[in-house]
Design an enzyme around this catalytic site. Structure first.
Site, PDB file in Angstrom:
ATOM      1  N   ASP A 185       0.814  -1.217   0.000  1.00  0.00           N
ATOM      2  CA  ASP A 185       0.000   0.000   0.000  1.00  0.00           C
ATOM      3  C   ASP A 185       0.851   1.271   0.000  1.00  0.00           C
ATOM      4  O   ASP A 185       1.911   1.335   0.623  1.00  0.00           O
ATOM      5  CB  ASP A 185      -0.890  -0.023   1.256  1.00  0.00           C
ATOM      6  CG  ASP A 185      -1.955   1.042   1.217  1.00  0.00           C
ATOM      7  OD1 ASP A 185      -2.521   1.354   2.276  1.00  0.00           O
ATOM      8  OD2 ASP A 185      -2.214   1.589   0.117  1.00  0.00           O
TER       9      ASP A 185
ATOM     10  N   GLU B 157      -3.557  -0.597  -8.303  1.00  0.00           N
ATOM     11  CA  GLU B 157      -4.372   0.549  -7.868  1.00  0.00           C
ATOM     12  C   GLU B 157      -3.579   1.841  -7.999  1.00  0.00           C
ATOM     13  O   GLU B 157      -2.388   1.881  -7.678  1.00  0.00           O
ATOM     14  CB  GLU B 157      -4.831   0.372  -6.421  1.00  0.00           C
ATOM     15  CG  GLU B 157      -5.513   1.648  -5.855  1.00  0.00           C
ATOM     16  CD  GLU B 157      -6.261   1.429  -4.557  1.00  0.00           C
ATOM     17  OE1 GLU B 157      -7.161   0.570  -4.531  1.00  0.00           O
ATOM     18  OE2 GLU B 157      -5.927   2.096  -3.563  1.00  0.00           O
TER      19      GLU B 157
ATOM     20  N   LYS C 272      -8.145  10.273   9.348  1.00  0.00           N
ATOM     21  CA  LYS C 272      -7.939   8.952   9.944  1.00  0.00           C
ATOM     22  C   LYS C 272      -8.868   8.703  11.131  1.00  0.00           C
ATOM     23  O   LYS C 272      -8.964   9.528  12.043  1.00  0.00           O
ATOM     24  CB  LYS C 272      -6.479   8.819  10.404  1.00  0.00           C
ATOM     25  CG  LYS C 272      -5.476   8.933   9.261  1.00  0.00           C
ATOM     26  CD  LYS C 272      -5.707   7.857   8.236  1.00  0.00           C
ATOM     27  CE  LYS C 272      -4.746   7.981   7.055  1.00  0.00           C
ATOM     28  NZ  LYS C 272      -5.088   7.038   5.972  1.00  0.00           N
TER      29      LYS C 272
END
Ligand SMILES: O=C(O)[C@@H](O)[C@H](O)[C@H](O)C(=O)CO
Length: 495
Positions: free
Chosen positions: A166, A275, A317
């Site tokens: 990621d 992605e 977040k």
């Protein structure tokens, strides 16, 4: 194996020095008809027990006890599991199934995630961590894959899971993740996106744009000013001014996306979900910019699994959406339509706790999305600590207050730590309520790395050992907490 389970549970295994044995019966598996495998928890942690004489028995490393092989959950033993039990290895999913990133910074959340997602119309990306998270937790991508694979074995989960490298920015990190077998690659283009453009005047934008090569400018103008963008469901209006800005903001990032695709994705002999992440930038992604990036990738033959735009408002977040939900819905409709048009999934980063917009996301994506969570899973572990070990929670909370500023270097938040109720005025019974208050959530969220890595003067871990011991004793409580919290995410997403 039934006899072995009974012997383990009744403590008959004198050689097996453990006061208490927890048997994970969902893990019971027969391999090649001749070897039985079972995961158990002992005083020395989780162990893989093998009984029989097949090839996998010979390849697993472990100690012989009571006619069985008792194996530590090592990286090498995980690779052996992967070889004989393909469902324990990660897979790519493609664009035709909803997926959810369930980032586990601790390496102990995946069993609860599996119990929560099993049987739903969505698949888990259990092994999802960014390099930022690895840096902050001191873990490796091998650790991340190992934890996810053993959890899948423990739960006997055979529906498939993913592994997402990621927010990768550097080629060496991309190589590292792909070499280990990661099945999703999230390319973070934030360093190639020019955020300074937003602050320029129209004249400065025009002057800078004119400095670009004539061929490049005419190509963009032909595609986006002289050709209508025909995307059903998307409201797209290109003006010369907006196009000039978007070209200056994204052109270098599009080149970067193409280069990585050609260098690392097309050369692979296996499927990988690729992605594109343009969410971690100061510049919100307009639907027009999203369309332009997507169309440029299509023109260049770059195929992607998902795109993560930076939505209007704030996806901070560990807390709910902040912003104008009407505007968000209007733009979401276009973003989702663009993803459908270009045949990839919309990816929602910082997806933790965005409860107010989950129904919209499920609606406009027709239930075909990728949603990423991570911090909220860590906070559910903190919630368990607040419930069962108030002293530890108080020490962690106080440490987080003292190191909050340091942590803001890693994550963008608008936390007001002065609004957090002082620890001294909160009873032990009330401590878990901190996990329901936004400022306290973000305080504990962004300081996770500092907390897990903190050391005492003698070099021992200040919190981590007691933290993991508490969670090990409360394994079922943690899984139930994840089930409720992630289950709420899934219900609101229509899954
Ligand atoms: O903290 C991180 O670096 C990741 O969890 C990152 O935020 C991830 O892409 C995400 O959006 C999880 O919600």
């Amino acid at each position: 194996m039934k006899q072995l389970i009974e012997a383990l549970q009744s403590g008959q295994l004198q050689d097996f020095a453990s006061s208490e044995i927890k048997v994970y019966e969902s893990s019971l598996t027969q391999v090649e008809g001749s070897t039985l495998l079972l995961l158990v928890r002992t005083d020395a942690g989780k162990k893989l027990i093998a009984v029989g004489d097949g090839e996998i028995y010979n390849q697993l490393n472990g100690d012989n006890v009571f006619g069985a092989k008792v194996c530590p959950l090592t990286h090498e033993n995980r690779l052996t599991l992967n070889k004989f039990l393909p469902y324990t290895a990660p897979q790519a999913f493609g664009t035709q199934v909803a997926t959810m990133g369930l980032g586990d910074r601790l390496g102990i959340a995946s069993p609860g995630h599996i119990q929560t997602i099993r049987g739903r119309d969505i698949r888990p990306v259990l092994a999802q961590q960014s390099i930022r998270e690895l840096t902050l937790t001191g873990r490796t991508y091998e650790d991340v894959l190992d934890a996810a694979a053993y959890a899948v074995f423990q739960e006997g989960y055979k529906d498939g899971y993913g592994a997402d490298g990621d927010h990768l920015k550097k080629e060496e990190d991309i190589e590292y993740a792909l070499r280990l077998g990661f099945t999703m690659l999230t390319l973070d283009c934030s360093e190639q996106i020019d955020n300074t453009i937003e602050g320029l005047s129209e004249a400065e934008v025009a002057a800078k744009y004119e400095q670009l090569p004539a061929e490049l400018r005419s190509r963009y103008e032909e595609r986006y000013l002289q050709t209508a963008a025909n995307v059903p469901g998307a409201s797209l209006t290109f003006t010369r001014q907006s196009l000039m800005k978007d070209v200056l903001i994204y052109d270098k990032a599009i080149d970067f996306m193409e280069a990585i695709f050609r260098r690392y994705i097309t050369t692979l002999d296996r499927a990988v979900d690729f992605e594109i992440s343009i969410d971690e930038t100061a510049t919100p992604t307009s639907p027009e910019a999203h369309y332009m990036v997507a169309n440029e990738l299509r023109q260049r033959g770059v195929t992607i699994f998902s795109m993560a735009p930076r939505f209007c408002g704030e996806f901070q977040k560990g807390i709910d959406y902040i912003g104008d939900i009407v505007q968000f819905e209007k733009e979401l409709a276009s973003h989702a339509a663009i993803a459908v048009h270009f045949e990839y999934k919309l990816s929602i980063h910082s997806g933790s706790d965005k409860f107010s917009v989950f129904p919209l996301i499920g609606k406009y994506t027709n239930g075909l999305f990728h949603l990423k969570t991570a911090g909220t899973n860590w906070l559910e572990a903190v919630r368990v600590v607040a419930k069962v070990n108030p002293s530890l929670y108080r020490r962690m909370h106080q440490f987080a207050l003292e190191h909050f500023e340091e942590a803001t270097a890693y994550y963008h938040v608008t936390t007001d730590i002065n609004a957090i109720v002082p620890l001294a005025s909160v009873s032990d019974e009330e401590l878990p309520a901190y996990m329901d208050e936004n400022n306290a959530r973000q305080l504990l969220h962004i300081t996770y790395g500092l907390l897990l890595q903190a050391k005492n003067a003698d070099g021992s871990k200040q919190f981590a050992d007691e933290f993991f011991q508490t969670l090990a004793e409360q394994e079922d409580t943690f899984a139930a907490g994840l089930g409720a919290h992630i289950g709420r995410h899934l219900e609101l997403l229509g899954k």
